[in-house]
Design a protein around this motif. Structure first.
Motif, PDB file in Angstrom:
ATOM      1  N   HIS A  57       0.847  -1.184   0.000  1.00  0.00           N
ATOM      2  CA  HIS A  57       0.000   0.000   0.000  1.00  0.00           C
ATOM      3  C   HIS A  57       0.891   1.245   0.000  1.00  0.00           C
ATOM      4  CE1 HIS A  57      -3.969   1.782   1.718  1.00  0.00           C
ATOM      5  NE2 HIS A  57      -3.537   2.413   0.673  1.00  0.00           N
ATOM      6  N   HIS A  58       0.722   2.096  -0.992  1.00  0.00           N
ATOM      7  CA  HIS A  58       1.479   3.341  -1.134  1.00  0.00           C
ATOM      8  C   HIS A  58       0.505   4.500  -0.940  1.00  0.00           C
ATOM      9  CE1 HIS A  58       4.686   0.953  -2.938  1.00  0.00           C
ATOM     10  NE2 HIS A  58       3.753   0.379  -3.665  1.00  0.00           N
ATOM     11  N   THR A  76      -0.633   7.146  -3.808  1.00  0.00           N
ATOM     12  CA  THR A  76      -2.013   6.913  -4.253  1.00  0.00           C
ATOM     13  C   THR A  76      -2.826   8.192  -4.105  1.00  0.00           C
ATOM     14  OG1 THR A  76      -1.861   4.591  -3.628  1.00  0.00           O
ATOM     15  CG2 THR A  76      -4.069   5.488  -3.921  1.00  0.00           C
ATOM     16  N   TRP A  77      -2.677   8.874  -2.973  1.00  0.00           N
ATOM     17  CA  TRP A  77      -3.407  10.125  -2.748  1.00  0.00           C
ATOM     18  C   TRP A  77      -2.991  11.180  -3.776  1.00  0.00           C
ATOM     19  CZ3 TRP A  77      -1.518  14.975  -1.375  1.00  0.00           C
ATOM     20  CH2 TRP A  77      -2.521  15.932  -1.146  1.00  0.00           C
ATOM     21  N   LEU A 112      -3.754  -0.347 -11.402  1.00  0.00           N
ATOM     22  CA  LEU A 112      -3.550   0.702 -10.400  1.00  0.00           C
ATOM     23  C   LEU A 112      -3.923   0.215  -9.015  1.00  0.00           C
ATOM     24  CD1 LEU A 112      -2.811   3.661  -9.797  1.00  0.00           C
ATOM     25  CD2 LEU A 112      -5.205   4.232 -10.222  1.00  0.00           C
ATOM     26  N   SER A 132      -1.465  -0.361  -5.835  1.00  0.00           N
ATOM     27  CA  SER A 132      -1.648   0.416  -4.609  1.00  0.00           C
ATOM     28  C   SER A 132      -1.935  -0.466  -3.404  1.00  0.00           C
ATOM     29  CB  SER A 132      -2.790   1.421  -4.779  1.00  0.00           C
ATOM     30  OG  SER A 132      -4.037   0.758  -4.748  1.00  0.00           O
TER      31      SER A 132
END
Length: 153
Positions: free
Chosen positions: A2-3, A7-8, A80, A84
């Motif tokens: 999880h990045h 991602t945000w 994607l 993520s």
């Protein structure tokens, strides 16, 4: 993996380029990074998850429950989301929904934010209904994990 910050950033960029979104969070709950929550939102288009990620900010990473068949048929979105790590895929034809429920509850129990679309599909307005009938998953997860439900529109 999880990045959340990357991602945000990507979600915020796409959101700013494609839509005019306003975030009104008078209570400040949405941007609190230390509080677990179940985010529910109406589902009007494929961009909704990006708007939610952008609205929640970089300190509140979001993990989505998403229908496997919808994600897999959109190659870019699938890649994607896989990159993520911010998705729990739901196979609606499977009898093993308890595994999905456990994974969702684990996100919230760890202090995370779980997001889902209780309508169960995109409601593009063609039915004439503002909101389709809601599935009970969000309420079940929130009740079992003692997390608040944060409604978004």
């Amino acid at each position: 993996m999880h990045h959340p910050t990357v991602t945000w950033l990507l979600a915020s960029l796409v959101t700013k380029l494609l839509v005019r979104a306003r975030v009104r969070d008078e209570s400040g709950v949405l941007r609190q990074s230390n509080a677990p929550a179940v985010v529910v939102c109406n589902h009007r288009s494929w961009i909704d998850p990006m708007v939610i990620i952008s609205a929640c900010g970089p300190r509140r990473p979001v993990v989505f429950l998403a229908a496997r068949e919808h994600v897999l048929r959109r190659h870019f979105i699938h890649r994607l989301l896989a990159w993520s790590g911010a998705v729990i895929l739901v196979d609606r034809t499977s009898a093993r929904q308890r595994d999905v429920l456990r994974a969702a509850e684990a996100v919230v129990a760890a202090g995370g934010t779980l997001a889902l679309f209780p309508e169960g599909k995109i409601n593009d307005g063609s039915t004439g209904e503002a909101v389709l009938p809601l599935e009970p998953g969000a309420a079940v997860i929130a009740r079992r994990s003692d997390a608040p439900i944060l409604p978004l529109a």
